[in-house]
Design a protein around this motif. Structure first.
Motif, PDB file in Angstrom:
ATOM      1  N   VAL A   1      25.130  31.558  23.655  1.00 24.70           N
ATOM      2  CA  VAL A   1      26.549  31.848  23.440  1.00 24.70           C
ATOM      3  C   VAL A   1      27.257  32.096  24.776  1.00 24.70           C
ATOM      4  N   THR A   2      26.762  33.076  25.508  1.00 28.67           N
ATOM      5  CA  THR A   2      27.452  33.483  26.748  1.00 28.67           C
ATOM      6  C   THR A   2      27.395  32.405  27.817  1.00 28.67           C
ATOM      7  N   PHE A   3      26.208  31.958  28.133  1.00 31.84           N
ATOM      8  CA  PHE A   3      26.049  31.048  29.266  1.00 31.84           C
ATOM      9  C   PHE A   3      26.779  29.717  29.065  1.00 31.84           C
ATOM     10  N   PRO A   4      26.675  29.060  27.893  1.00 25.53           N
ATOM     11  CA  PRO A   4      27.424  27.794  27.725  1.00 25.53           C
ATOM     12  C   PRO A   4      28.938  27.973  27.820  1.00 25.53           C
ATOM     13  N   LEU A   5      29.464  29.065  27.256  1.00 30.36           N
ATOM     14  CA  LEU A   5      30.905  29.287  27.292  1.00 30.36           C
ATOM     15  C   LEU A   5      31.382  29.785  28.651  1.00 30.36           C
ATOM     16  N   LEU A   6      30.442  30.186  29.497  1.00 29.38           N
ATOM     17  CA  LEU A   6      30.783  30.673  30.829  1.00 29.38           C
ATOM     18  C   LEU A   6      30.666  29.556  31.877  1.00 29.38           C
ATOM     19  N   LYS A   7      30.343  28.337  31.413  1.00 28.79           N
ATOM     20  CA  LYS A   7      30.059  27.245  32.343  1.00 28.79           C
ATOM     21  C   LYS A   7      31.205  26.964  33.296  1.00 28.79           C
ATOM     22  N   TYR A   8      32.416  26.864  32.800  1.00 30.08           N
ATOM     23  CA  TYR A   8      33.549  26.525  33.650  1.00 30.08           C
ATOM     24  C   TYR A   8      33.850  27.632  34.654  1.00 30.08           C
ATOM     25  N   ALA A   9      33.743  28.882  34.225  1.00 23.75           N
ATOM     26  CA  ALA A   9      33.966  29.999  35.149  1.00 23.75           C
ATOM     27  C   ALA A   9      32.912  29.996  36.247  1.00 23.75           C
ATOM     28  N   ILE A  10      31.674  29.659  35.897  1.00 25.88           N
ATOM     29  CA  ILE A  10      30.598  29.601  36.891  1.00 25.88           C
ATOM     30  C   ILE A  10      30.861  28.493  37.906  1.00 25.88           C
ATOM     31  N   ILE A  11      31.273  27.322  37.418  1.00 31.04           N
ATOM     32  CA  ILE A  11      31.535  26.199  38.321  1.00 31.04           C
ATOM     33  C   ILE A  11      32.662  26.535  39.285  1.00 31.04           C
ATOM     34  N   ILE A  12      33.736  27.119  38.760  1.00 29.00           N
ATOM     35  CA  ILE A  12      34.877  27.470  39.622  1.00 29.00           C
ATOM     36  C   ILE A  12      34.474  28.517  40.650  1.00 29.00           C
ATOM     37  N   ALA A  13      33.735  29.530  40.216  1.00 28.64           N
ATOM     38  CA  ALA A  13      33.316  30.592  41.131  1.00 28.64           C
ATOM     39  C   ALA A  13      32.418  30.048  42.235  1.00 28.64           C
ATOM     40  N   LEU A  14      31.432  29.231  41.866  1.00 30.41           N
ATOM     41  CA  LEU A  14      30.523  28.671  42.864  1.00 30.41           C
ATOM     42  C   LEU A  14      31.243  27.704  43.799  1.00 30.41           C
ATOM     43  N   LEU A  15      32.179  26.959  43.259  1.00 35.37           N
ATOM     44  CA  LEU A  15      32.914  25.996  44.087  1.00 35.37           C
ATOM     45  C   LEU A  15      33.783  26.710  45.121  1.00 35.37           C
ATOM     46  N   PHE A  16      34.508  27.721  44.684  1.00 35.24           N
ATOM     47  CA  PHE A  16      35.362  28.470  45.607  1.00 35.24           C
ATOM     48  C   PHE A  16      34.540  29.173  46.683  1.00 35.24           C
ATOM     49  N   ARG A  17      33.483  29.844  46.261  1.00 39.93           N
ATOM     50  CA  ARG A  17      32.682  30.584  47.234  1.00 39.93           C
ATOM     51  C   ARG A  17      31.907  29.649  48.146  1.00 39.93           C
ATOM     52  N   GLY A  18      31.460  28.503  47.616  1.00 41.85           N
ATOM     53  CA  GLY A  18      30.749  27.544  48.454  1.00 41.85           C
ATOM     54  C   GLY A  18      31.636  27.004  49.557  1.00 41.85           C
ATOM     55  N   MET A  19      32.892  26.651  49.209  1.00 38.87           N
ATOM     56  CA  MET A  19      33.827  26.158  50.221  1.00 38.87           C
ATOM     57  C   MET A  19      34.157  27.245  51.232  1.00 38.87           C
ATOM     58  N   ASP A  20      34.280  28.478  50.757  1.00 40.90           N
ATOM     59  CA  ASP A  20      34.594  29.574  51.666  1.00 40.90           C
ATOM     60  C   ASP A  20      33.422  29.881  52.598  1.00 40.90           C
ATOM     61  N   LEU A  21      32.201  29.769  52.083  1.00 45.91           N
ATOM     62  CA  LEU A  21      31.022  30.021  52.921  1.00 45.91           C
ATOM     63  C   LEU A  21      30.874  28.987  54.027  1.00 45.91           C
ATOM     64  N   LEU A  22      31.308  27.770  53.766  1.00 48.55           N
ATOM     65  CA  LEU A  22      31.248  26.748  54.811  1.00 48.55           C
ATOM     66  C   LEU A  22      32.161  27.085  55.977  1.00 48.55           C
ATOM     67  N   ARG A  23      33.142  27.952  55.739  1.00 52.70           N
ATOM     68  CA  ARG A  23      34.056  28.371  56.802  1.00 52.70           C
ATOM     69  C   ARG A  23      33.610  29.686  57.439  1.00 52.70           C
ATOM     70  N   LEU A  24      32.391  30.112  57.157  1.00 51.84           N
ATOM     71  CA  LEU A  24      31.902  31.401  57.659  1.00 51.84           C
ATOM     72  C   LEU A  24      31.944  31.435  59.182  1.00 51.84           C
TER      73      LEU A  24
END
Length: 321
Positions: free
Chosen positions: A236-259
């Protein structure tokens, strides 16, 4: 009857002239459209001008610089070299070492931030006394400037009486004083620790918002069907949280590349190139070795890679933008 546009647009009296109902309707629609277009231009014009001036122009200028030999100490010696900078990058050993360091730090920090952030989000999603206070305390590290955080952690990890090292020794997690700046693995771990401490709340907040968007009726139905807490999370939780996870990882991944800030304040890329991220590599090439064109070419390559990865990630995930 010929349409008088001066009259239609309000330059002469509208009601004093005889119009057919069709002409009146057309004139009113024209007035509305012109007025709406003027409002849109008035509201968006300044923002679009700033966007073009501060984003698009520097981006195009950076691409132009990447095609030149531009020594910072002698800008009048700028020469067009075409793709020579890009070809030099492919054979630059230091570039590939910085890529290795960046990948290690980005994936390590991102994985731990996601796991810790998800765990904290699950806890903060539950109802308990003082939840609002805990949420407020949780986001405090985000409010601290990265340069300040890097300096404070540098003092706590500094060799010769390091606070963190003393704590680890007293807890018997280390046999003696740890050299956080001389050991490549510990240096990378230190950079990752600062970023995890600073930005785990960001992932936690995004995941918490995703959790609160899940209807409680789904959990009730799963509990009635006899699903355990782990099964409710997995199905229930993990499948419905998929889009939030993708957005969070995408934003933080791009920000980490600018570390850059923590690396600059704590290690300056050392020991060797163990903690030299791609952002610090661009800074070193551009402003320490004065090869602006080479640094600009590296930044263009990084932008292209990040753009392609982000584009295909969003496209494959099915997120509508």
């Amino acid at each position: 009857m010929k349409l008088d546009w001066n009259l239609a647009l309000g330059r002469r009296g509208f009601n004093s002239y005889s119009w057919t109902p069709l002409q009146k309707g057309f004139i009113m629609v024209t007035r509305f459209r012109v007025g709406k277009l003027f409002v849109i231009i008035a509201l968006l014009g300044p923002a679009m001008a700033m966007l073009l001036g501060f984003t698009l122009y520097p981006f195009i200028y950076n691409i132009r610089l990447s095609l030149t030999y531009f020594p910072l100490y002698a800008p009048w010696r700028q020469v067009y070299v075409g793709l020579e900078n890009y070809l030099s990058i492919l054979g630059d050993i230091e570039f590939w070492k910085s890529i290795e360091s960046t990948v290690a730090i980005v994936f390590g920090a991102l994985a731990l931030e996601f796991l810790i952030g998800l765990g904290v989000a699950l806890v903060l999603n539950e109802k308990f006394r003082g939840r609002g206070v805990v949420r407020a305390l949780f986001i405090i590290p985000m409010a601290i400037m990265p340069v300040t955080a890097g300096l404070v952690w540098k003092l706590m990890l500094f060799p010769g009486g390091s606070l963190i090292s003393d704590i680890l020794v007293k807890l018997r997690l280390a046999r003696g004083e740890l050299d956080f700046w001389g050991d490549p693995f510990l240096s990378r771990l230190s950079i990752m620790a600062v970023d995890i401490w600073s930005w785990t709340p960001f992932l936690g907040l995004i995941l918490l918002a995703g959790l609160q968007a899940i209807p409680g009726e789904l959990y009730d139905a799963a509990q009635v069907d006899g699903a355990s807490q782990l099964q409710r999370f997995l199905h229930v939780t993990f499948p419905l949280l998929k889009y939030a996870i993708i957005i969070a990882l995408l934003f933080r991944g791009m920000d980490l590349l600018r570390l850059f800030d923590q690396v600059y304040m704590m290690t300056e890329g050392g020991p060797g190139q163990a903690t030299e991220t791609i952002s610090f590599f661009i800074y070193r090439k551009s402003f320490k070795e004065f090869t602006i064109g080479f640094g600009a070419a590296v930044s263009v390559i990084v932008f292209a890679v990040v753009f392609l990865v982000s584009y295909f990630t969003v496209r494959k995930s099915g997120i509508s933008v």
